[in-house]
Design a protein around this motif. Structure first.
Motif, PDB file in Angstrom:
ATOM      1  N   GLN A  80       3.996  -2.602  -5.154  1.00 12.87           N
ATOM      2  CA  GLN A  80       4.758  -3.760  -4.681  1.00 12.87           C
ATOM      3  C   GLN A  80       4.308  -4.087  -3.263  1.00 12.87           C
ATOM      4  OE1 GLN A  80       8.924  -2.695  -5.080  1.00 12.87           O
ATOM      5  NE2 GLN A  80       9.048  -3.807  -7.012  1.00 12.87           N
ATOM      6  N   VAL A  81       3.895  -5.341  -3.059  1.00 14.63           N
ATOM      7  CA  VAL A  81       3.468  -5.815  -1.751  1.00 14.63           C
ATOM      8  C   VAL A  81       4.066  -7.201  -1.515  1.00 14.63           C
ATOM      9  CG1 VAL A  81       1.287  -4.532  -1.699  1.00 14.63           C
ATOM     10  CG2 VAL A  81       1.335  -6.814  -2.688  1.00 14.63           C
ATOM     11  N   ALA A  82       3.951  -7.673  -0.293  1.00 11.74           N
ATOM     12  CA  ALA A  82       4.382  -9.038   0.023  1.00 11.74           C
ATOM     13  C   ALA A  82       3.432 -10.025  -0.661  1.00 11.74           C
ATOM     14  CB  ALA A  82       4.377  -9.252   1.528  1.00 11.74           C
ATOM     15  N   GLN A  83       3.938 -11.186  -0.968  1.00 11.08           N
ATOM     16  CA  GLN A  83       3.146 -12.224  -1.651  1.00 11.08           C
ATOM     17  C   GLN A  83       1.848 -12.516  -0.903  1.00 11.08           C
ATOM     18  OE1 GLN A  83       3.907 -14.020  -4.585  1.00 11.08           O
ATOM     19  NE2 GLN A  83       1.901 -14.941  -4.395  1.00 11.08           N
ATOM     20  N   THR A  84       1.900 -12.539   0.422  1.00  9.90           N
ATOM     21  CA  THR A  84       0.714 -12.868   1.212  1.00  9.90           C
ATOM     22  C   THR A  84      -0.340 -11.757   1.191  1.00  9.90           C
ATOM     23  OG1 THR A  84       1.816 -12.016   3.189  1.00  9.90           O
ATOM     24  CG2 THR A  84       1.990 -14.387   2.766  1.00  9.90           C
ATOM     25  N   ASP A  85       0.066 -10.522   0.866  1.00 13.99           N
ATOM     26  CA  ASP A  85      -0.859  -9.384   0.854  1.00 13.99           C
ATOM     27  C   ASP A  85      -1.485  -9.130  -0.514  1.00 13.99           C
ATOM     28  OD1 ASP A  85      -0.197  -9.022   3.499  1.00 13.99           O
ATOM     29  OD2 ASP A  85       1.346  -7.523   3.063  1.00 13.99           O
ATOM     30  N   LEU A  86      -1.036  -9.838  -1.538  1.00 13.03           N
ATOM     31  CA  LEU A  86      -1.533  -9.618  -2.896  1.00 13.03           C
ATOM     32  C   LEU A  86      -3.044  -9.844  -3.035  1.00 13.03           C
ATOM     33  CD1 LEU A  86      -0.838  -8.808  -5.782  1.00 13.03           C
ATOM     34  CD2 LEU A  86      -0.316 -11.217  -6.243  1.00 13.03           C
ATOM     35  N   PRO A  87      -3.619 -10.914  -2.478  1.00  8.95           N
ATOM     36  CA  PRO A  87      -5.073 -11.090  -2.609  1.00  8.95           C
ATOM     37  C   PRO A  87      -5.880  -9.940  -1.987  1.00  8.95           C
ATOM     38  CG  PRO A  87      -4.061 -13.131  -1.875  1.00  8.95           C
ATOM     39  CD  PRO A  87      -2.999 -12.076  -1.840  1.00  8.95           C
ATOM     40  N   ARG A  88      -5.406  -9.407  -0.874  1.00  6.95           N
ATOM     41  CA  ARG A  88      -6.088  -8.273  -0.233  1.00  6.95           C
ATOM     42  C   ARG A  88      -6.034  -7.040  -1.141  1.00  6.95           C
ATOM     43  NH1 ARG A  88      -7.501  -6.544   5.070  1.00  6.95           N
ATOM     44  NH2 ARG A  88      -6.940  -8.560   5.882  1.00  6.95           N
ATOM     45  N   LEU A  89      -4.883  -6.815  -1.779  1.00  4.08           N
ATOM     46  CA  LEU A  89      -4.729  -5.689  -2.700  1.00  4.08           C
ATOM     47  C   LEU A  89      -5.643  -5.841  -3.910  1.00  4.08           C
ATOM     48  CD1 LEU A  89      -3.105  -3.103  -3.542  1.00  4.08           C
ATOM     49  CD2 LEU A  89      -1.568  -4.674  -4.745  1.00  4.08           C
ATOM     50  N   GLN A  90      -5.659  -7.022  -4.488  1.00  5.48           N
ATOM     51  CA  GLN A  90      -6.496  -7.254  -5.664  1.00  5.48           C
ATOM     52  C   GLN A  90      -7.981  -7.141  -5.336  1.00  5.48           C
ATOM     53  OE1 GLN A  90      -4.890 -11.096  -6.689  1.00  5.48           O
ATOM     54  NE2 GLN A  90      -3.585 -10.236  -8.291  1.00  5.48           N
ATOM     55  N   GLY A  91      -8.390  -7.593  -4.159  1.00  7.98           N
ATOM     56  CA  GLY A  91      -9.788  -7.513  -3.764  1.00  7.98           C
ATOM     57  C   GLY A  91     -10.255  -6.094  -3.476  1.00  7.98           C
ATOM     58  N   SER A  92      -9.321  -5.219  -3.155  1.00 12.19           N
ATOM     59  CA  SER A  92      -9.662  -3.829  -2.822  1.00 12.19           C
ATOM     60  C   SER A  92      -9.336  -2.858  -3.950  1.00 12.19           C
ATOM     61  CB  SER A  92      -8.884  -3.411  -1.571  1.00 12.19           C
ATOM     62  OG  SER A  92      -9.148  -4.262  -0.505  1.00 12.19           O
ATOM     63  N   GLU A  93      -9.045  -3.368  -5.122  1.00  7.61           N
ATOM     64  CA  GLU A  93      -8.584  -2.532  -6.232  1.00  7.61           C
ATOM     65  C   GLU A  93      -9.560  -1.409  -6.587  1.00  7.61           C
ATOM     66  OE1 GLU A  93      -7.956  -3.544 -10.777  1.00  7.61           O
ATOM     67  OE2 GLU A  93      -6.376  -4.417  -9.527  1.00  7.61           O
ATOM     68  N   LEU A  94     -10.836  -1.696  -6.622  1.00  5.81           N
ATOM     69  CA  LEU A  94     -11.827  -0.683  -6.987  1.00  5.81           C
ATOM     70  C   LEU A  94     -11.848   0.456  -5.968  1.00  5.81           C
ATOM     71  CD1 LEU A  94     -13.976   0.126  -9.003  1.00  5.81           C
ATOM     72  CD2 LEU A  94     -15.625  -1.193  -7.693  1.00  5.81           C
ATOM     73  N   ARG A  95     -11.818   0.126  -4.676  1.00  5.28           N
ATOM     74  CA  ARG A  95     -11.785   1.163  -3.630  1.00  5.28           C
ATOM     75  C   ARG A  95     -10.498   1.971  -3.691  1.00  5.28           C
ATOM     76  NH1 ARG A  95     -12.299  -1.540   1.738  1.00  5.28           N
ATOM     77  NH2 ARG A  95     -11.775   0.535   2.461  1.00  5.28           N
ATOM     78  N   ILE A  96      -9.392   1.318  -4.004  1.00  7.87           N
ATOM     79  CA  ILE A  96      -8.104   2.001  -4.097  1.00  7.87           C
ATOM     80  C   ILE A  96      -8.116   3.012  -5.235  1.00  7.87           C
ATOM     81  CG2 ILE A  96      -5.663   1.682  -4.679  1.00  7.87           C
ATOM     82  CD1 ILE A  96      -5.849  -1.018  -3.146  1.00  7.87           C
ATOM     83  N   VAL A  97      -8.567   2.591  -6.406  1.00  5.59           N
ATOM     84  CA  VAL A  97      -8.612   3.486  -7.567  1.00  5.59           C
ATOM     85  C   VAL A  97      -9.538   4.661  -7.293  1.00  5.59           C
ATOM     86  CG1 VAL A  97      -9.311   3.651  -9.991  1.00  5.59           C
ATOM     87  CG2 VAL A  97      -7.955   1.701  -9.218  1.00  5.59           C
ATOM     88  N   ASP A  98     -10.683   4.408  -6.682  1.00  7.76           N
ATOM     89  CA  ASP A  98     -11.613   5.485  -6.362  1.00  7.76           C
ATOM     90  C   ASP A  98     -10.995   6.469  -5.367  1.00  7.76           C
ATOM     91  OD1 ASP A  98     -14.296   6.761  -6.355  1.00  7.76           O
ATOM     92  OD2 ASP A  98     -14.281   6.087  -4.257  1.00  7.76           O
TER      93      ASP A  98
END
Length: 136
Positions: free
Chosen positions: A67-85
């Motif tokens: 769960q993130v703020a609406q404005t932070d969602l694109p940053r989260l989605q763009g970093s998904e691969l690094r996060i999972v790794d």
């Protein structure tokens, strides 16, 4: 001598707070930042072998909802691969007994929040939810 007495007395009155009741107090302003309702983003299912000294190692499978703020969602989605790794690398250093029970789940939640926060800085995670958490 008189100057020293006056300065010493003034300092004593100031530091003891006697003037605090006589002088008007400054108004304190409080800033309130509203993020709006959080949005959720589900990460792909993560599977990892846990650390052990034996040949047959324990296995963990989890699905995480962030769960993130609406404005932070694109940053989260763009970093998904690094996060999972990063999460998968962290899990491989954990032992089964560290992840079992409520204490283990709470520690895992806090550590994953910290991992994601580091990747998506300056944005921050509002919460982590486990949709699935299986340790075998």
């Amino acid at each position: 001598v008189a100057v020293v007495v006056v300065l010493g007395g003034g300092a004593a009155v100031y530091f003891t707070g006697v003037l605090g009741h006589v002088l008007p107090k400054k108004a304190h302003k409080t800033a309130v930042i509203e993020f709006g309702p959080p949005v959720t983003h589900q990460l792909p299912q993560i599977k990892a072998d846990l650390k052990t000294g034996k040949c047959a190692s324990p296995f963990l499978r989890t699905t995480i909802v962030v769960q993130v703020a609406q404005t932070d969602l694109p940053r989260l989605q763009g970093s998904e691969l690094r996060i999972v790794d990063s999460i998968r690398t962290y899990l491989r250093d954990q032992e089964r007994q560290d992840l079992v029970g409520r204490h283990g789940t709470d520690k895992l939640r806090a550590d994953i929040t910290e991992i994601i926060d580091k990747v998506i800085q300056p944005a921050q995670v509002q919460s982590i939810l486990f949709k699935e958490l299986v340790v075998q």
